[in-house]
Design a protein around this motif. Structure first.
Motif, PDB file in Angstrom:
ATOM      1  N   ASP A 150       0.817  -1.214   0.000  1.00 32.22           N
ATOM      2  CA  ASP A 150       0.000   0.000   0.000  1.00 32.22           C
ATOM      3  C   ASP A 150       0.855   1.272   0.000  1.00 32.22           C
ATOM      4  N   PHE A 151       2.112   1.130  -0.370  1.00 34.28           N
ATOM      5  CA  PHE A 151       3.047   2.258  -0.279  1.00 34.28           C
ATOM      6  C   PHE A 151       2.593   3.459  -1.106  1.00 34.28           C
ATOM      7  N   GLU A 152       2.091   3.215  -2.292  1.00 32.44           N
ATOM      8  CA  GLU A 152       1.665   4.325  -3.152  1.00 32.44           C
ATOM      9  C   GLU A 152       0.526   5.103  -2.499  1.00 32.44           C
ATOM     10  N   ARG A 153      -0.384   4.380  -1.860  1.00 31.67           N
ATOM     11  CA  ARG A 153      -1.503   5.016  -1.168  1.00 31.67           C
ATOM     12  C   ARG A 153      -0.995   5.865   0.003  1.00 31.67           C
ATOM     13  N   LEU A 154      -0.031   5.320   0.733  1.00 24.19           N
ATOM     14  CA  LEU A 154       0.561   6.060   1.849  1.00 24.19           C
ATOM     15  C   LEU A 154       1.264   7.310   1.350  1.00 24.19           C
ATOM     16  N   THR A 155       2.014   7.180   0.275  1.00 23.94           N
ATOM     17  CA  THR A 155       2.732   8.316  -0.294  1.00 23.94           C
ATOM     18  C   THR A 155       1.779   9.442  -0.664  1.00 23.94           C
ATOM     19  N   THR A 156       0.689   9.096  -1.325  1.00 24.01           N
ATOM     20  CA  THR A 156      -0.290  10.113  -1.732  1.00 24.01           C
ATOM     21  C   THR A 156      -0.879  10.820  -0.525  1.00 24.01           C
ATOM     22  N   ALA A 157      -1.268  10.040   0.486  1.00 24.07           N
ATOM     23  CA  ALA A 157      -1.891  10.636   1.667  1.00 24.07           C
ATOM     24  C   ALA A 157      -0.927  11.561   2.408  1.00 24.07           C
ATOM     25  N   LEU A 158       0.327  11.141   2.542  1.00 22.15           N
ATOM     26  CA  LEU A 158       1.288  11.963   3.279  1.00 22.15           C
ATOM     27  C   LEU A 158       1.677  13.218   2.502  1.00 22.15           C
ATOM     28  N   LYS A 159       1.791  13.094   1.191  1.00 21.40           N
ATOM     29  CA  LYS A 159       2.121  14.278   0.389  1.00 21.40           C
ATOM     30  C   LYS A 159       0.976  15.283   0.372  1.00 21.40           C
ATOM     31  N   ASP A 160      -0.260  14.783   0.540  1.00 26.75           N
ATOM     32  CA  ASP A 160      -1.426  15.664   0.578  1.00 26.75           C
ATOM     33  C   ASP A 160      -1.672  16.253   1.963  1.00 26.75           C
ATOM     34  N   PHE A 161      -0.900  15.799   2.958  1.00 25.19           N
ATOM     35  CA  PHE A 161      -1.114  16.284   4.314  1.00 25.19           C
ATOM     36  C   PHE A 161      -0.790  17.774   4.382  1.00 25.19           C
ATOM     37  N   PRO A 162      -1.545  18.543   5.163  1.00 33.20           N
ATOM     38  CA  PRO A 162      -1.293  19.992   5.225  1.00 33.20           C
ATOM     39  C   PRO A 162       0.171  20.321   5.523  1.00 33.20           C
ATOM     40  N   THR A 163       0.758  21.174   4.731  1.00 33.66           N
ATOM     41  CA  THR A 163       2.164  21.539   4.868  1.00 33.66           C
ATOM     42  C   THR A 163       2.422  22.180   6.229  1.00 33.66           C
ATOM     43  N   GLY A 164       3.468  21.702   6.880  1.00 30.98           N
ATOM     44  CA  GLY A 164       3.857  22.276   8.153  1.00 30.98           C
ATOM     45  C   GLY A 164       3.128  21.715   9.356  1.00 30.98           C
ATOM     46  N   PHE A 165       2.155  20.838   9.137  1.00 30.91           N
ATOM     47  CA  PHE A 165       1.424  20.250  10.258  1.00 30.91           C
ATOM     48  C   PHE A 165       2.271  19.113  10.833  1.00 30.91           C
ATOM     49  N   PRO A 166       2.620  19.143  12.134  1.00 33.79           N
ATOM     50  CA  PRO A 166       3.529  18.133  12.696  1.00 33.79           C
ATOM     51  C   PRO A 166       2.884  16.753  12.740  1.00 33.79           C
ATOM     52  N   LEU A 167       3.572  15.760  12.159  1.00 35.39           N
ATOM     53  CA  LEU A 167       2.982  14.429  12.026  1.00 35.39           C
ATOM     54  C   LEU A 167       4.019  13.342  12.236  1.00 35.39           C
ATOM     55  N   ALA A 168       3.612  12.313  12.971  1.00 34.05           N
ATOM     56  CA  ALA A 168       4.408  11.094  13.139  1.00 34.05           C
ATOM     57  C   ALA A 168       3.599   9.919  12.602  1.00 34.05           C
ATOM     58  N   ILE A 169       4.304   8.873  12.163  1.00 33.68           N
ATOM     59  CA  ILE A 169       3.658   7.715  11.549  1.00 33.68           C
ATOM     60  C   ILE A 169       4.074   6.449  12.281  1.00 33.68           C
ATOM     61  N   GLU A 170       3.099   5.566  12.507  1.00 39.55           N
ATOM     62  CA  GLU A 170       3.378   4.244  13.077  1.00 39.55           C
ATOM     63  C   GLU A 170       2.863   3.174  12.123  1.00 39.55           C
ATOM     64  N   VAL A 171       3.772   2.395  11.554  1.00 39.07           N
ATOM     65  CA  VAL A 171       3.383   1.241  10.742  1.00 39.07           C
ATOM     66  C   VAL A 171       3.527  -0.015  11.596  1.00 39.07           C
ATOM     67  N   ARG A 172       2.626  -0.982  11.376  1.00 37.04           N
ATOM     68  CA  ARG A 172       2.610  -2.178  12.212  1.00 37.04           C
ATOM     69  C   ARG A 172       2.811  -3.476  11.440  1.00 37.04           C
ATOM     70  N   ASN A 173       2.515  -3.468  10.163  1.00 44.77           N
ATOM     71  CA  ASN A 173       2.662  -4.693   9.390  1.00 44.77           C
ATOM     72  C   ASN A 173       4.122  -5.151   9.400  1.00 44.77           C
ATOM     73  N   ALA A 174       4.356  -6.439   9.694  1.00 47.72           N
ATOM     74  CA  ALA A 174       5.718  -6.955   9.887  1.00 47.72           C
ATOM     75  C   ALA A 174       6.594  -6.779   8.648  1.00 47.72           C
ATOM     76  N   GLU A 175       5.991  -6.742   7.479  1.00 44.84           N
ATOM     77  CA  GLU A 175       6.787  -6.647   6.248  1.00 44.84           C
ATOM     78  C   GLU A 175       7.504  -5.304   6.126  1.00 44.84           C
ATOM     79  N   TRP A 176       6.987  -4.260   6.792  1.00 46.58           N
ATOM     80  CA  TRP A 176       7.691  -2.976   6.774  1.00 46.58           C
ATOM     81  C   TRP A 176       9.074  -3.096   7.394  1.00 46.58           C
ATOM     82  N   PHE A 177       9.236  -4.055   8.305  1.00 45.69           N
ATOM     83  CA  PHE A 177      10.489  -4.196   9.036  1.00 45.69           C
ATOM     84  C   PHE A 177      11.355  -5.338   8.513  1.00 45.69           C
TER      85      PHE A 177
END
Length: 299
Positions: A150-177
């Motif tokens: 789902d990386f492309e979906r994540l990329t789109t959502a994060l790039k569309d996030f309001p500029t300058g708004f402080p954000l942290a991300i937590e991924v849980r699926n084991a394949e990310w690691f």
């Protein structure tokens, strides 16, 4: 917090792993002479298990909590889109130096799974912006089955996030690691956007203890196991934070959970004492009531 819970915490090797190689580079690249910004708190203020933390007769638990801690990991916003009036009410109950760290609503992360979420993200950000200077950093926790596919979906959502708004991300699926190439692509995305990679320290998911920072901010969700090892784990975290600070860490956001939350304030108080000693800070030490019993009292 039941995520990562195990039947026998005594059988878990809890030592922190070595840092990811990129972490030192990220910290040194962003090193400056600004004061160290430290916020330590719990995840909830109104759980039944936490009643022993509050003096008898406490009518407003958030107001009292905010006299003891300088921050809260705000999970309440995960379960429903917050209204600006509620945000303003919480804001006005807390002192000037208090910070909220709201979790993005599960409609966005779990039900819509980041599909067509530009409008609800805007609604969320507009609402929590009413924390004003008491907004610390929002965080997005993705579902266990939201993986690198789902990386492309994540990329789109994060790039569309309001500029300058402080954000942290937590991924849980084991394949990310487990897939180093996909992990690095994910981390590179966060670096490019100036977003923070959340570290989770919990007994049953040691892979989420990745020690890979993507910004000069450490956002750590610590899950105790209601076991004597909880204290030594926190002591080791204090050592690692000291190392990171020497390398350039600018901000620490550290939130204490427990499988059974009753001891979360006690563990957070222990950690705050360690940080005050190491960094000559003057963070308030949460009060311990005579009625507040703990498995650590006899250690």
């Amino acid at each position: 917090m039941q995520f990562g819970k195990v039947a026998d915490p005594g059988g878990v090797h809890f030592s922190l792993p070595i840092d990811a190689p990129e972490t030192k580079y990220i910290l040194e690249k962003n090193k400056n002479d600004l004061p160290f910004e430290v916020f330590v708190g719990c995840a909830k203020w109104n759980r039944t298990e936490l009643k022993g933390f509050y003096p008898r007769g406490t009518k407003d638990e958030l107001s009292y909590y905010a006299t003891q801690f300088n921050s809260i990991e705000l999970n309440a916003t995960f379960y429903g889109m917050p209204k600006w009036e509620q945000i303003a009410n919480w804001r006005d109950k807390t002192p000037e130096n208090f910070k909220f760290f709201p979790k993005i609503t599960n409609t966005i992360s779990h039900f819509k799974r980041l599909i067509d979420v530009k409008e609800p993200i805007s609604d969320f950000c507009n609402a929590v912006s009413n924390f004003e200077n008491k907004l610390g950093m929002a965080f997005l926790q993705l579902h266990d089955n939201f993986g690198p596919k789902d990386f492309e979906r994540l990329t789109t959502a994060l790039k569309d996030f309001p500029t300058g708004f402080p954000l942290a991300i937590e991924v849980r699926n084991a394949e990310w690691f487990s897939d180093l190439q996909k992990n690095e692509a994910y981390c590179a995305l966060l670096e490019a956007l100036g977003m923070t990679n959340i570290i989770v320290d919990t007994a049953g998911r040691r892979d989420m203890l990745h020690m890979r920072l993507t910004s000069p901010v450490a956002f750590i969700r610590y899950v105790g196991a209601n076991h004597p090892s909880d204290l030594s784990r926190l002591d080791e975290w204090a050592e690692r934070i000291e190392k990171w600070r020497s390398e350039g860490l600018q901000k620490l956001y550290f939130f204490v959970h427990q499988n059974i939350e009753v001891e979360s304030p006690l563990l957070a108080a222990h950690f705050i004492c360690k940080l005050n000693e190491r960094f000559q800070l003057d963070l308030a030490i949460p009060a311990k009531l005579d009625t507040q019993k703990s498995m650590f009292d006899e250690l």
